[in-house]
Design an enzyme around this catalytic site. Structure first.
Site, PDB file in Angstrom:
ATOM      1  CD  GLU A  83      -2.465   1.556   0.250  1.00 46.58           C
ATOM      2  OE1 GLU A  83      -3.384   0.723  -0.394  1.00 46.58           O
ATOM      3  OE2 GLU A  83      -2.580   2.789  -0.327  1.00 46.58           O
ATOM      4  N   GLY A 107      -7.074   0.954   3.318  1.00 47.60           N
ATOM      5  CA  GLY A 107      -8.694   1.079   3.062  1.00 47.60           C
ATOM      6  C   GLY A 107      -9.093   1.764   1.836  1.00 47.60           C
ATOM      7  N   GLY A 108      -7.887   2.513   1.215  1.00 43.00           N
ATOM      8  CA  GLY A 108      -8.102   3.139  -0.325  1.00 43.00           C
ATOM      9  C   GLY A 108      -9.364   4.262  -0.277  1.00 43.00           C
ATOM     10  CB  THR A 109     -11.241   5.426  -3.116  1.00 44.13           C
ATOM     11  OG1 THR A 109     -10.030   5.300  -3.961  1.00 44.13           O
ATOM     12  CG2 THR A 109     -11.945   6.783  -3.446  1.00 44.13           C
ATOM     13  CB  CYS A 110     -14.549   2.659  -0.018  1.00 43.24           C
ATOM     14  SG  CYS A 110     -16.034   2.472   0.967  1.00 43.24           S
ATOM     15  CG  HIS A 170     -48.294  -0.693   7.626  1.00 46.78           C
ATOM     16  ND1 HIS A 170     -48.533   0.166   6.494  1.00 46.78           N
ATOM     17  CD2 HIS A 170     -49.029  -0.183   8.753  1.00 46.78           C
ATOM     18  CE1 HIS A 170     -49.261   1.460   6.873  1.00 46.78           C
ATOM     19  NE2 HIS A 170     -49.653   1.270   8.049  1.00 46.78           N
TER      20      HIS A 170
HETATM   21  C1  LIG Z   1     -16.431  10.736  -3.501  1.00 50.07           C
HETATM   22  C2  LIG Z   1     -16.619   9.386  -3.832  1.00 50.07           C
HETATM   23  C3  LIG Z   1     -17.597   8.828  -3.297  1.00 50.07           C
HETATM   24  C4  LIG Z   1     -18.125   7.298  -3.574  1.00 50.07           C
HETATM   25  N1  LIG Z   1     -18.968   6.726  -2.962  1.00 50.07           N
HETATM   26  C5  LIG Z   1     -19.410   5.566  -3.087  1.00 50.07           C
HETATM   27  C6  LIG Z   1     -20.751   4.947  -2.737  1.00 50.07           C
HETATM   28  O1  LIG Z   1     -21.386   5.711  -1.955  1.00 50.07           O
HETATM   29  N2  LIG Z   1     -20.778   3.780  -2.853  1.00 50.07           N
HETATM   30  C7  LIG Z   1     -19.951   2.774  -3.627  1.00 50.07           C
HETATM   31  O2  LIG Z   1     -20.288   1.872  -3.937  1.00 50.07           O
HETATM   32  N3  LIG Z   1     -18.890   3.463  -4.070  1.00 50.07           N
HETATM   33  C8  LIG Z   1     -18.608   4.793  -3.997  1.00 50.07           C
HETATM   34  N4  LIG Z   1     -17.429   5.014  -4.330  1.00 50.07           N
HETATM   35  C9  LIG Z   1     -16.546   4.561  -5.249  1.00 50.07           C
HETATM   36  C10 LIG Z   1     -15.597   3.664  -4.235  1.00 50.07           C
HETATM   37  O3  LIG Z   1     -14.760   4.498  -3.494  1.00 50.07           O
HETATM   38  C11 LIG Z   1     -14.737   2.913  -5.092  1.00 50.07           C
HETATM   39  O4  LIG Z   1     -15.246   2.082  -6.162  1.00 50.07           O
HETATM   40  C12 LIG Z   1     -13.696   1.884  -4.506  1.00 50.07           C
HETATM   41  O5  LIG Z   1     -12.982   2.146  -3.344  1.00 50.07           O
HETATM   42  C13 LIG Z   1     -13.103   1.032  -5.299  1.00 50.07           C
HETATM   43  O6  LIG Z   1     -12.200   0.073  -4.394  1.00 50.07           O
HETATM   44  P1  LIG Z   1     -10.758  -0.376  -5.294  1.00 50.07           P
HETATM   45  O7  LIG Z   1     -10.398  -1.561  -4.445  1.00 50.07           O
HETATM   46  O8  LIG Z   1     -10.952  -0.584  -6.559  1.00 50.07           O
HETATM   47  O9  LIG Z   1      -9.709   0.998  -5.201  1.00 50.07           O
HETATM   48  P2  LIG Z   1      -9.419   1.920  -3.939  1.00 50.07           P
HETATM   49  O10 LIG Z   1     -10.451   1.855  -2.955  1.00 50.07           O
HETATM   50  O11 LIG Z   1      -9.165   3.123  -4.768  1.00 50.07           O
HETATM   51  O12 LIG Z   1      -8.145   1.517  -3.348  1.00 50.07           O
HETATM   52  C14 LIG Z   1      -7.009   1.435  -4.084  1.00 50.07           C
HETATM   53  C15 LIG Z   1      -5.765   1.352  -3.198  1.00 50.07           C
HETATM   54  O13 LIG Z   1      -4.301   1.067  -3.883  1.00 50.07           O
HETATM   55  C16 LIG Z   1      -3.290   1.924  -3.582  1.00 50.07           C
HETATM   56  N5  LIG Z   1      -2.342   2.185  -4.693  1.00 50.07           N
HETATM   57  C17 LIG Z   1      -2.607   2.672  -5.809  1.00 50.07           C
HETATM   58  N6  LIG Z   1      -1.726   2.588  -6.708  1.00 50.07           N
HETATM   59  C18 LIG Z   1      -0.704   1.906  -5.947  1.00 50.07           C
HETATM   60  C19 LIG Z   1       0.683   1.425  -6.363  1.00 50.07           C
HETATM   61  N7  LIG Z   1       1.290   1.768  -7.126  1.00 50.07           N
HETATM   62  N8  LIG Z   1       1.268   0.819  -5.204  1.00 50.07           N
HETATM   63  C20 LIG Z   1       0.685   0.699  -3.879  1.00 50.07           C
HETATM   64  N9  LIG Z   1      -0.482   0.831  -3.790  1.00 50.07           N
HETATM   65  C21 LIG Z   1      -1.139   1.602  -4.603  1.00 50.07           C
HETATM   66  C22 LIG Z   1      -4.063   3.284  -3.269  1.00 50.07           C
HETATM   67  O14 LIG Z   1      -3.415   4.157  -2.323  1.00 50.07           O
HETATM   68  C23 LIG Z   1      -5.199   2.829  -2.775  1.00 50.07           C
HETATM   69  O15 LIG Z   1      -5.410   2.490  -1.223  1.00 50.07           O
HETATM   70  C24 LIG Z   1     -17.170   7.019  -4.203  1.00 50.07           C
HETATM   71  C25 LIG Z   1     -15.903   7.391  -4.704  1.00 50.07           C
HETATM   72  C26 LIG Z   1     -15.959   8.586  -4.395  1.00 50.07           C
HETATM   73  C27 LIG Z   1     -14.616   9.008  -5.176  1.00 50.07           C
END
Ligand SMILES: Cc1cc2nc3c(=O)[nH]c(=O)nc-3n(C[C@H](O)[C@H](O)[C@H](O)COP(=O)(O)OP(=O)(O)OC[C@H]3O[C@@H](n4cnc5c(N)ncnc54)[C@H](O)[C@@H]3O)c2cc1C
Length: 458
Positions: A33, A38-41, A440
């Site tokens: 990482e 935990g990434g984007t979510c 209901h």
């Molecule tokens: C504002 C916003 C609101 C959202 N709301 C919703 C919602 O309500 N419901 C829903 O279902 N989805 C929602 N989403 C979408 C959801 O967040 C994503 O679809 C989900 O997080 C995707 O998960 P993922 O595992 O693909 O990647 P991510 O969660 O993006 O995680 C990728 C991880 O990889 C790491 N990484 C990237 N490149 C490298 C590298 N080269 N080396 C090491 N680590 C790396 C990053 O740091 C990150 O931690 C939302 C997105 C945004 C931006």
């Protein structure tokens, strides 16, 4: 060279869950990482935005308190520092918990740093070169920054930097009238900002049916969000403390002046700096990694999961990707991406719960279909809650009687949609749902009732 049975790049939605399954199966794995566990979510997507939206909802209800016979006694004001602190408190435990749990996994080594392929089986992170015959890419995406003239000279916000905002932007200009943009737009309007949404297309959330787009635009405008559709951004510039967006609409050039600019016009996958060429992993013209039905890339032994494969853009699709990969690799269970039914929600208030096809898609398919709609104003639970905006629409195949799709725009639409989704997965006729006795008073109880009024789709 450090050898593992598997390497997982990224700890978004798919990575950590897969790591737990592989480690439980006795594999020696490495997880990498580069930034936030935990990434984007967890950090800049679902959890923080829905937490902010909850604060905005509280402000909205407080302003409407008199409608419910409740006296607030004074003007409702929002403390943005407290709003951010609440958001941080809700988000806080998740990334730490994910990091701790991965580090505590037997057989799992966690590397913190940027991962880059240096060969089909080799990944470099910092000084270390890791080798494995199985590599799982779960690198997610980030906000797309468009090539708008002047943008490089202007401070702008994205979903990530919005997480640090602990003040009220006097006038927030949101570029993009789709899911992410509209959630922020409504929330900040409710916090007290002036908000302008600029959308290039002729309507908001263009993937939805026109009646859904219109209803969403109506309730946002009713709350005072200034919506500019059919509007092209020509350039942006900073003038004193203001951000000036030059736009063209209907052949007329004008300016929109605000205090802050939020980019919400789409996402791009984090695949450009991953060294995919060194591994021979193909990408499409937008940088997404094409995968087959089991999420295998073009290179044997390399999988792509989550947003970076372009097969989904949601937390639940990324999670489902993990389930598919784990089922195929560990359980001899041939789960497929094409088994899943499109489902998602838009978390405006009221929310939109979506499943399957839109009405436009059903019409385009040319199949005989039935449609039922119901205004939320006719749903007793919505009236009791004083939340009657929106409508529900369900589409059914006239021959098989199976549900083709639904758009539930209304209070609890994000929850009620699951009774539709489950019947769709069961491939059962709609009559199963129609004959179910629901509780209901709920919004869900009206789904069987509205199905009594199915009419041919003309
Ligand atoms: C504002 C916003 C609101 C959202 N709301 C919703 C919602 O309500 N419901 C829903 O279902 N989805 C929602 N989403 C979408 C959801 O967040 C994503 O679809 C989900 O997080 C995707 O998960 P993922 O595992 O693909 O990647 P991510 O969660 O993006 O995680 C990728 C991880 O990889 C790491 N990484 C990237 N490149 C490298 C590298 N080269 N080396 C090491 N680590 C790396 C990053 O740091 C990150 O931690 C939302 C997105 C945004 C931006």
């Amino acid at each position: 060279m450090l050898e593992y049975q598997a390497i997982i790049i990224g700890t978004g939605q798919a990575g950590p869950a897969l790591a737990r399954r592989l480690a439980a199966a006795g594999w020696q794995i490495a997880v990498i990482e580069r930034k936030l566990f935990g990434g984007t979510c967890h950090n800049t997507g679902c959890t923080p935005t829905k937490t902010l939206i909850a604060s905005a909802y509280a402000a909205h209800v407080a302003r409407r308190a008199a409608d419910y016979g409740v006296n607030i006694g004074g003007r409702v004001s929002v403390d943005m520092k407290a709003v951010k602190a609440r958001k941080d408190a809700v988000v806080g435990p998740s990334p730490n918990g994910i990091e701790r749990s991965l580090k505590a996994l037997r057989g799992c080594t966690v590397y913190q740093g940027h991962a880059r392929f240096v060969g089909p089986n080799e990944v470099e992170v910092g000084e270390a070169v890791l080798k494995a015959n199985k590599i799982f890419i779960d690198v997610g995406g980030r906000a797309l920054v468009p090539p708008i003239p002047g943008l490089d000279q202007v401070p702008y916000l994205t979903n990530s930097s919005m997480m640090e905002v602990d003040f009220l932007p006097p006038h927030l200009i949101v570029l993009g009238g789709s899911y992410i943009g509209l959630e922020f737009a409504q929330a900040y309007r409710r916090f007290g900002s002036e908000v302008t949404v600029i959308e290039l297309a002729s309507r908001l959330i263009g993937r939805e049916d026109e009646d859904v787009s219109q209803a969403v635009a109506d309730f946002l405008e009713e709350e005072g969000v200034d919506i500019r559709v059919d509007t092209k951004v020509l350039r942006v510039e900073k003038q004193g403390g203001d951000i000036v967006v030059a736009v063209e609409s209907g052949g007329k050039k004008t300016q929109i002046v605000g205090s802050h600019l939020l980019l919400a016009i789409g996402r791009r996958p984090n695949t450009d700096d991953l060294g995919l060429d060194a591994a021979g992993v193909a990408t499409d013209q937008h940088g997404y990694i094409p995968v087959d039905d089991e999420l295998r890339t073009n290179v044997p032994g390399i999988w792509a999961l989550g947003d970076c494969n372009g097969r989904g853009a949601f937390t639940h699709t990324a999670w489902n990707d993990y389930e598919i990969v784990a089922a195929n690799i560990l359980d001899n269970d041939p789960r497929r991406v094409t088994d899943r039914i499109l489902a998602y929600a838009l978390y405006t208030d009221p929310p939109l719960g979506r499943a399957g096809m839109t009405e436009a898609q059903v019409r385009q398919s040319g199949r005989p279909a039935l449609v039922a709609t119901m205004a939320m104003a006719d749903v007793s639970r919505a009236r009791e809650k004083g939340e009657t905006q929106g409508f529900m629409k369900v589409l059914v195949d006239a021959q098989t009687k199976q549900i083709l799709g639904a758009s539930l725009l209304g209070t609890a639409g994000d929850e009620v949609i699951h009774c539709i989704i489950d019947v769709m997965y069961a491939k059962a006729p709609y009559t199963l749902l129609q004959r179910a006795m629901h509780v209901h008073p709920t919004v869900s109880e009206w789904v069987p009732t509205m199905l009594e009024d199915l009419m041919p789709l003309r």
